[in-house]
Design a protein around this motif. Structure first.
Motif, PDB file in Angstrom:
ATOM      1  N   ALA A 100      46.609  49.502  46.258  1.00 42.49           N
ATOM      2  CA  ALA A 100      47.470  49.768  44.884  1.00 42.49           C
ATOM      3  C   ALA A 100      48.367  48.855  44.409  1.00 42.49           C
ATOM      4  CB  ALA A 100      48.148  51.210  44.825  1.00 42.49           C
ATOM      5  N   ALA A 101      48.590  48.449  42.796  1.00 40.93           N
ATOM      6  CA  ALA A 101      49.501  47.480  42.532  1.00 40.93           C
ATOM      7  C   ALA A 101      49.836  47.932  41.113  1.00 40.93           C
ATOM      8  CB  ALA A 101      48.889  46.103  42.767  1.00 40.93           C
TER       9      ALA A 101
ATOM     10  N   LEU B 266      46.706  37.157  35.859  1.00 44.37           N
ATOM     11  CA  LEU B 266      46.775  38.131  36.926  1.00 44.37           C
ATOM     12  C   LEU B 266      47.755  39.225  36.745  1.00 44.37           C
ATOM     13  CD1 LEU B 266      45.229  38.284  39.791  1.00 44.37           C
ATOM     14  CD2 LEU B 266      47.241  37.279  40.778  1.00 44.37           C
ATOM     15  N   CYS B 267      48.982  38.966  36.251  1.00 42.92           N
ATOM     16  CA  CYS B 267      49.976  39.862  35.866  1.00 42.92           C
ATOM     17  C   CYS B 267      49.399  40.655  34.800  1.00 42.92           C
ATOM     18  CB  CYS B 267      51.041  38.849  35.463  1.00 42.92           C
ATOM     19  SG  CYS B 267      52.384  39.882  34.563  1.00 42.92           S
ATOM     20  N   ARG B 268      48.653  40.347  33.925  1.00 42.12           N
ATOM     21  CA  ARG B 268      48.156  41.269  32.823  1.00 42.12           C
ATOM     22  C   ARG B 268      47.240  42.216  33.245  1.00 42.12           C
ATOM     23  NH1 ARG B 268      49.733  40.027  27.692  1.00 42.12           N
ATOM     24  NH2 ARG B 268      50.637  37.683  27.314  1.00 42.12           N
TER      25      ARG B 268
ATOM     26  N   LYS C 214      45.348  49.881  33.655  1.00 42.50           N
ATOM     27  CA  LYS C 214      45.001  50.705  34.360  1.00 42.50           C
ATOM     28  C   LYS C 214      43.646  50.362  34.916  1.00 42.50           C
ATOM     29  CE  LYS C 214      47.558  54.519  32.130  1.00 42.50           C
ATOM     30  NZ  LYS C 214      48.504  54.608  33.151  1.00 42.50           N
ATOM     31  N   GLY C 215      43.261  50.892  36.147  1.00 42.82           N
ATOM     32  CA  GLY C 215      42.043  50.438  36.855  1.00 42.82           C
ATOM     33  C   GLY C 215      41.861  50.822  38.409  1.00 42.82           C
ATOM     34  N   ALA C 216      40.501  51.103  38.613  1.00 46.49           N
ATOM     35  CA  ALA C 216      40.437  51.720  40.011  1.00 46.49           C
ATOM     36  C   ALA C 216      40.515  50.860  41.170  1.00 46.49           C
ATOM     37  CB  ALA C 216      39.101  52.038  40.005  1.00 46.49           C
ATOM     38  N   ASN C 217      40.045  49.453  40.937  1.00 44.50           N
ATOM     39  CA  ASN C 217      40.393  48.489  41.817  1.00 44.50           C
ATOM     40  C   ASN C 217      40.930  47.269  41.342  1.00 44.50           C
ATOM     41  OD1 ASN C 217      40.553  46.890  44.169  1.00 44.50           O
ATOM     42  ND2 ASN C 217      38.431  46.745  44.534  1.00 44.50           N
ATOM     43  N   LYS C 218      42.316  47.075  41.075  1.00 40.71           N
ATOM     44  CA  LYS C 218      42.822  45.972  40.593  1.00 40.71           C
ATOM     45  C   LYS C 218      42.797  44.588  41.485  1.00 40.71           C
ATOM     46  CE  LYS C 218      46.508  48.933  38.176  1.00 40.71           C
ATOM     47  NZ  LYS C 218      47.849  49.067  37.976  1.00 40.71           N
TER      48      LYS C 218
ATOM     49  N   ASP D 149      40.107  43.617  42.607  1.00 38.98           N
ATOM     50  CA  ASP D 149      38.838  43.278  42.641  1.00 38.98           C
ATOM     51  C   ASP D 149      38.464  41.451  42.290  1.00 38.98           C
ATOM     52  OD1 ASP D 149      36.014  43.077  42.880  1.00 38.98           O
ATOM     53  OD2 ASP D 149      35.644  43.867  40.870  1.00 38.98           O
ATOM     54  N   GLY D 150      38.065  40.754  43.180  1.00 40.27           N
ATOM     55  CA  GLY D 150      38.310  39.298  42.977  1.00 40.27           C
ATOM     56  C   GLY D 150      39.514  38.575  43.169  1.00 40.27           C
TER      57      GLY D 150
END
Length: 416
Positions: free
Chosen positions: A34-35, A83-85, A90-94, A96-97
């Motif tokens: 989470a982040a 990356l900051c934006r 909101k997202g399930a896997n921030k 990812d990548g």
């Protein structure tokens, strides 16, 4: 003046205060990490080491981080706005990548962040529409010399002033000197359209104290170096610590104690007499000219790369190897006799003589590999004029016979 204001006015006025941007991360068992992006992070206490930030009370991510009892603060670099934006959405896997590694407490340290601060939860308090979260620092480190990302007036940016100064306990005594000399740094930098630096020796280190302007040239890319490893000409050298080892600090060595010269040439005992003679001739040339000249396009590019990527501190092994190539290039001082159509000059530096025998260094850095003799002469005149002026401002004394500028103008006419 009205005592009433709207939420929009509140945001607009408080937006005049720039803040750093961090990503608070946590490892969630059985789930993606989470982040969330935070623009209200600050230090609280040194003893004990405490930091704080203010997540929104409506955040859906914060409760997941809070439940873990620990988190990591990632100080984003100015290159990580995208990356900051992404982390602000909101997202399930921030993640990812996103490349990361675990902090000592397990929370993600984002690759490319300027610094990270690993924390245990100390306290959480509700304040209006936000929480006040205080974390106790358990581990921290810097992992990049990049500039941090800033949030200011509703947008993202970076810290790029025209003049910077290093702040460190070991150089605190030089702060009054910096204040006196800064106008000269700025005048020389502006007239030369380059970066002008002030440096000193602190024990066995060469320390860049202050700077003005920025480099307009870019080091040519050696065939073995990727373009991404070379950074632009922004004034990021302030605060650098390098070995006080030839050729770094050449003018300080030339007008410093003769007893220090062997140590400056080599940290090892038993210097080859032939090598000692070559450096002796070099320092004699510097004293007769009043300035030191640095050259070598590829060696300087390699040195920049080694500085940016060092992992072993000031005396990093790769940095020392890169310095060897620069040393050899510097020893070959080209005569400025007009025999060439252009000259490879990476740097020019002059001494400033402070009271009690102290010698500082002022220099232009990041010059070109195709400079005309006319432009080189103008840069030298500006620096020599600044050497005389700064020495007088500091109450020092010029050595007998020290060269004066050749030109009769004010020394600060622009080349543009």
């Amino acid at each position: 003046m009205s005592e009433e204001f709207t939420s929009q006015q509140f945001r607009q006025v408080l937006g005049q205060y720039p803040t750093g941007v961090v990503v608070v991360s946590a490892l969630i068992p059985g789930e993606p990490p989470a982040a969330l992006t935070i623009g209200s992070f600050n230090s609280v206490s040194l003893e004990p080491p405490l930091v704080a930030f203010y997540p929104s009370a409506t955040s859906s991510t914060w409760p997941r981080i809070q439940a873990q009892g620990r988190f990591c603060i990632n100080v984003l670099s100015a290159e990580q706005e995208v990356l900051c934006r992404a982390f602000a959405q909101k997202g399930a896997n921030k993640f990812d990548g996103v490349s990361w590694r675990p902090a000592p407490g397990g929370a993600p340290i984002i690759d490319g962040a300027v610094a990270w601060i690993d924390c245990e939860m100390e306290s959480v308090q509700v304040l209006g529409d936000h929480h006040l979260v205080v974390g106790r620092v358990t581990a921290l480190d810097t992992q990049s010399r990049d500039l941090p990302l800033l949030f200011f007036r509703g947008g993202y940016g970076r810290f790029l002033p025209s003049s910077l100064a290093a702040s460190d306990a070991s150089v605190a005594e030089f702060l009054p000197v910096i204040n006196v000399i800064r106008p000269e740094l700025e005048r020389v930098a502006a007239a030369s359209a380059s970066e002008c630096l002030l440096a000193t020796r602190v024990r066995d280190e060469f320390v860049v104290l202050a700077g003005a302007g920025s480099s307009t040239s870019r080091y040519r890319n050696p065939p073995w170096m990727e373009e991404s490893t070379l950074r632009g000409g922004g004034p990021t050298r302030v605060g650098r610590r390098l070995p006080y080892l030839a050729p770094m600090g050449a003018v300080m060595a030339a007008w410093g104690s003769a007893a220090d010269v062997p140590r400056w040439i080599s940290p090892d005992a038993g210097i080859d007499p032939a090598v000692m003679d070559r450096w002796g001739d070099f320092l004699t040339t510097v004293r007769s000219r009043g300035y030191a000249l640095g050259r070598g396009d590829i060696p300087y590019a390699a040195l920049e790369n080694a500085i940016d990527n060092r992992t072993g501190g000031v005396w990093d092994a790769n940095l020392l190897r890169a310095l060897d190539d620069v040393r050899e290039a510097v020893l070959e001082q080209p005569p400025l006799d007009g025999s060439r159509s252009s000259y490879d000059v990476r740097s020019l530096s002059v001494p400033i003589f402070a009271p009690r025998g102290s010698v500082l260094q002022m220099g232009l850095y990041g010059l070109g590999d195709d400079m005309s003799l006319f432009k080189i002469r103008r840069c030298i005149d500006r620096l020599l004029k600044a050497s005389w002026s700064c020495t007088q401002l500091l109450g020092g004394a010029m050595p007998e016979g020290f060269p004066r500028p050749e030109s009769q103008d004010d020394g600060y006419q622009s080349d543009s």
